[in-house]
Design a protein around this motif. Structure first.
Motif, short mmCIF file in Angstrom:
data_model
loop_
_atom_site.label_atom_id
_atom_site.label_comp_id
_atom_site.label_asym_id
_atom_site.label_seq_id
_atom_site.Cartn_x
_atom_site.Cartn_y
_atom_site.Cartn_z
N ARG A 1 6.32 19.55 8.74
CA ARG A 1 6.53 18.55 9.78
C ARG A 1 7.89 17.87 9.64
O ARG A 1 8.59 17.62 10.62
N ALA A 2 8.28 17.57 8.39
CA ALA A 2 9.58 16.93 8.17
C ALA A 2 10.72 17.83 8.63
O ALA A 2 11.70 17.36 9.21
N GLN A 3 10.59 19.13 8.39
CA GLN A 3 11.63 20.06 8.83
C GLN A 3 11.64 20.17 10.35
O GLN A 3 12.69 20.31 10.98
N SER A 4 10.47 20.09 10.95
CA SER A 4 10.37 20.13 12.41
C SER A 4 11.10 18.94 13.03
O SER A 4 11.81 19.08 14.02
N VAL A 5 10.92 17.76 12.43
CA VAL A 5 11.60 16.56 12.94
C VAL A 5 13.11 16.69 12.75
O VAL A 5 13.89 16.36 13.65
N LEU A 6 13.52 17.17 11.58
CA LEU A 6 14.95 17.30 11.29
C LEU A 6 15.63 18.28 12.23
O LEU A 6 16.72 18.02 12.75
N SER A 7 15.00 19.42 12.47
CA SER A 7 15.61 20.48 13.28
C SER A 7 15.36 20.31 14.77
O SER A 7 15.94 21.04 15.58
N GLN A 8 14.46 19.38 15.12
CA GLN A 8 14.10 19.14 16.52
C GLN A 8 13.48 20.39 17.15
O GLN A 8 13.72 20.72 18.31
N ARG A 9 12.65 21.09 16.35
CA ARG A 9 11.96 22.28 16.83
C ARG A 9 10.47 22.16 16.50
O ARG A 9 10.11 21.79 15.39
N GLU A 10 9.63 22.51 17.46
CA GLU A 10 8.20 22.47 17.23
C GLU A 10 7.79 23.59 16.29
O GLU A 10 8.33 24.71 16.36
N GLN B 1 22.14 23.77 17.86
CA GLN B 1 21.29 23.14 18.87
C GLN B 1 20.63 21.87 18.34
O GLN B 1 19.45 21.60 18.59
N MET B 2 21.40 21.09 17.57
CA MET B 2 20.89 19.83 17.03
C MET B 2 22.08 18.97 16.62
O MET B 2 23.21 19.46 16.51
N ALA B 3 21.83 17.68 16.42
CA ALA B 3 22.88 16.80 15.94
C ALA B 3 23.25 17.21 14.52
O ALA B 3 22.37 17.46 13.69
N PRO B 4 24.54 17.34 14.19
CA PRO B 4 24.95 17.80 12.85
C PRO B 4 24.40 16.90 11.75
O PRO B 4 24.45 15.67 11.85
#
Length: 313
Positions: A44-53, A99-102
């Motif tokens: 879940r933490a990686q999902s939030v960081l990468s903005q990917r479900e 595809q995400m904020a650096p």
């Protein structure tokens, strides 16, 4: 549960003893992949960081599909080397920006206890300012077509220029060693400092020695046949070869470049990985010569079909 109670970040193998629910509560991103890089678990933490479900990334290749910005020697090269050598244990800093904020992160990769599976641990360090893609576009525009300029600008990061490895012939070298060979005498004129790691021979033993000493012809007949061929007139000369190391005879993958009247041989441990499929037996230079010599659309198309059919067979 906090990180200190759950795992020692320097020993990711302890992650194997946590449930997926416990992994989801860790303050770091945790990703478990197979040897090809296919995602088996995405926290879940990686999902939030990468903005990917999570549901959109499971089963996909982490390197080629989910985070293609990692397909560089510093990241994918280390993973590939660890998988092929059977010893993946590395920690380094990296910048995620596809595809995400650096964001600057600390990456730890190690093998899991389960055979054929590996952990990628992502510790966020700090957020970075968005890159100025227009500046990159302005530099690239005019050199390539509109589409290529736009795509290239999106992945052009000036802040990382000093970290990029120097490469030859436009090829990315994730790991391995390099030999520079005189095409006439077939003696080694220069080599990388790490030849002992891959060939079992130090640079001192290889410099000015015949190529035969580094790559015995008995285990590299196709390579030596290509070296003896006249590339100016030959219809087809391959560029990828299999060989064996001179001492312990472990398998090697060899890529041949002809550059400035020198032969460059890129040598890596042999190992097929899904994301690193090599075009063995395909000579791009020969194909380009044939296309340039074609003056009719029909003939050019037929040349392309012939090559593709050859690759499929």
């Amino acid at each position: 549960m906090n990180l200190e109670d759950a795992i020692d970040i320097h020993d990711p193998r302890r992650l194997d003893h946590l449930t997926e629910a416990e992994l989801d509560h860790l303050p770091v991103g945790t990703i478990r992949v197979d040897a090809e890089g296919r995602i088996l678990f995405y926290s879940r933490a990686q999902s939030v960081l990468s903005q990917r479900e999570v549901e959109t990334v499971l089963g996909r290749n982490f390197f080629s599909e989910v985070a293609p910005c990692t397909v560089v020697p510093e990241f994918y090269g280390r993973f590939r080397r660890g998988v092929l050598t059977g010893h993946l244990e590395t920690t380094f800093e990296f910048i995620f920006d596809f595809q995400m904020a650096p964001v600057r992160v600390r990456i730890t990769m190690r093998a899991a206890e389960r055979a054929g599976e590996f952990w990628i641990i992502v510790q966020p360090q700090d957020r970075l300012s968005p890159r100025n893609e227009q500046t990159a576009y302005d530099l690239i525009a005019g050199k390539f077509c509109e589409h290529i300029a736009a795509v290239s600008a999106a992945s052009f990061d000036f802040s990382q220029c000093d970290l990029e490895p120097i490469s030859t012939c436009g090829m990315i070298q994730p790991f391995g060693c390099l030999l520079v060979v005189d095409p006439v005498s077939q003696h080694i004129q220069a080599c990388s400092a790490n030849t002992e790691m891959y060939l079992g021979l130090t640079p001192e033993l290889l410099l000015d020695a015949p190529l035969e000493q580094a790559l015995p012809s008995a285990h590299a007949t196709a390579l030596y046949a290509a070296l003896a061929a006249d590339v100016a007139t030959a219809h087809f000369v391959p560029s990828f070869f299999l060989a064996r190391a001179p001492l312990d005879a472990h398998a090697l993958s060899v890529r041949l470049h002809r550059w400035h009247e020198r032969l460059l041989l890129e040598i890596e441990p042999y190992g097929e990985m899904e994301h690193d499929v090599r075009m063995r037996g395909f000579d791009i230079e020969s194909f380009q010569r044939r296309l340039r010599a074609s003056d009719e659309i029909k003939r050019v198309c037929q040349e392309a079909v012939d090559v593709l059919m050859c690759r499929r067979s």
